[in-house]
Design an enzyme around this catalytic site. Sequence first.
Site, PDB file in Angstrom:
ATOM      1  N   ARG A  48      69.248  32.049  41.691  1.00  0.00           N
ATOM      2  CA  ARG A  48      69.928  30.880  41.093  1.00  0.00           C
ATOM      3  C   ARG A  48      71.377  30.947  41.549  1.00  0.00           C
ATOM      4  NH1 ARG A  48      69.753  28.610  35.024  1.00  0.00           N
ATOM      5  NH2 ARG A  48      67.812  27.823  35.890  1.00  0.00           N
ATOM      6  N   LYS A  69      83.381  41.514  43.775  1.00  0.00           N
ATOM      7  CA  LYS A  69      84.434  42.100  44.625  1.00  0.00           C
ATOM      8  C   LYS A  69      84.641  41.263  45.882  1.00  0.00           C
ATOM      9  CE  LYS A  69      82.594  46.602  43.365  1.00  0.00           C
ATOM     10  NZ  LYS A  69      81.755  47.652  43.960  1.00  0.00           N
ATOM     11  N   ARG A  86      65.824  30.761  30.005  1.00  0.00           N
ATOM     12  CA  ARG A  86      64.408  30.495  30.238  1.00  0.00           C
ATOM     13  C   ARG A  86      63.934  30.945  31.620  1.00  0.00           C
ATOM     14  NH1 ARG A  86      66.304  27.326  26.433  1.00  0.00           N
ATOM     15  NH2 ARG A  86      68.094  27.518  27.767  1.00  0.00           N
ATOM     16  N   THR A  87      64.642  30.514  32.671  1.00  0.00           N
ATOM     17  CA  THR A  87      64.154  30.759  34.032  1.00  0.00           C
ATOM     18  C   THR A  87      64.162  32.254  34.339  1.00  0.00           C
ATOM     19  OG1 THR A  87      65.190  28.658  34.574  1.00  0.00           O
ATOM     20  CG2 THR A  87      64.419  29.986  36.420  1.00  0.00           C
ATOM     21  N   HIS A 147      65.526  22.279  41.345  1.00  0.00           N
ATOM     22  CA  HIS A 147      65.005  23.284  40.411  1.00  0.00           C
ATOM     23  C   HIS A 147      63.478  23.145  40.457  1.00  0.00           C
ATOM     24  CE1 HIS A 147      64.725  26.108  37.269  1.00  0.00           C
ATOM     25  NE2 HIS A 147      65.555  25.596  36.382  1.00  0.00           N
TER      26      HIS A 147
HETATM   27  N1   CP Z   1      65.547  25.068  32.137  1.00  0.00           N
HETATM   28  C1   CP Z   1      66.388  26.042  32.577  1.00  0.00           C
HETATM   29  O1   CP Z   1      66.626  26.205  33.775  1.00  0.00           O
HETATM   30  O2   CP Z   1      66.894  26.836  31.572  1.00  0.00           O
HETATM   31  P1   CP Z   1      67.819  28.104  31.833  1.00  0.00           P
HETATM   32  O3   CP Z   1      69.110  27.621  32.400  1.00  0.00           O
HETATM   33  O4   CP Z   1      67.969  28.773  30.488  1.00  0.00           O
HETATM   34  O5   CP Z   1      67.110  28.991  32.824  1.00  0.00           O
END
Ligand code: CP
Length: 307
Positions: free
Chosen positions: A108, A86, A58-59, A136
């Site tokens: 992320r 590496k 999603r993100t 998040h």
């Molecule tokens: N909600 C969320 O962060 O989903 P993903 O891990 O798929 O990005």
Amino acid sequence: MQFARKDVLDMESLSVAEIQAVLDTAETLKEISTRPIKKVPTLRGKTVIHFFYEPSTRTRTSFEIAAKRLSADTVSISASTSSISKGETLADTAKNLEAMNPDAIVIRHSAAGAPHLLARLVNASVINAGDGMHAHPTQALLDMMTVREKKGHIDGLRLAIIGDIAHSRVARSNIIGFVKMGAEVVLAGPPTMIPMGIETLGALVSYDVVEVIKDADVVMVLRIQKERLQAFAYSSEREYAQCYGLTEDKLAEAKKDLLIMHPGPINRGLEIAPEVAEGPYSVILEQVANGVAIRMALLYLLLGGPR
Ligand code: CP
């Protein structure tokens, strides 16, 4: 309202006015995604790097779509296909990315604080797309947008967050965000999944899921984060589903206009029953749709004007 910051790293550092600016901007930009030609030239000539050390559906997809709908150029890097595999450090990677002069880096990372470190090392705007068990913020913003869209306001609402609070960056960001915007937040789950001292973030704690659901305007179910658990912190998955999983029978006394949310991905039949995830209270896919609008708003506010 001017959005004068360089980075979006967590909900603590965003003011109420800034959160409102993001939600208002996202509301305006959402319409672009419904057009036959889903693109505006706002960020033409800007470069956005999506730098994902951890898996994401999603993100990552919604950030890429958001940047493309605003006409930014996008580049994607993952841990497995980059020189991180590496042994290159985050600091060295940051310096090398900076040398290519991007305008924003969306990151992320499995380590809490990685986006904060990156933000100190580069001139580009840094957006935290999830760091370890810490934060998040873009998920919290899209959750707030979904609630505001459905209820008309956030203040005065009662949000119940149910499940694996201990390992959840989504929970932490939502507690801070919703409390800041005037909601009451109640956490529920097994004691092994509720960290001691979490009340200091302004949330209440309960171990009675049915009681918590009865009074809630919004129920946010959290994923059991199996990848972060040494061992399942409950007797068995079956028993967890019975005691804490959101099933239709636990909704018998829920408010008629309850919203049910889940950040995804879902463990069907564990923290939420399939018929609830797809039932009349569920706004789970609306959360996903709003993810694009929120990420468009953040890119626009960070890159669209003079900093
Ligand atoms: N909600 C969320 O962060 O989903 P993903 O891990 O798929 O990005």
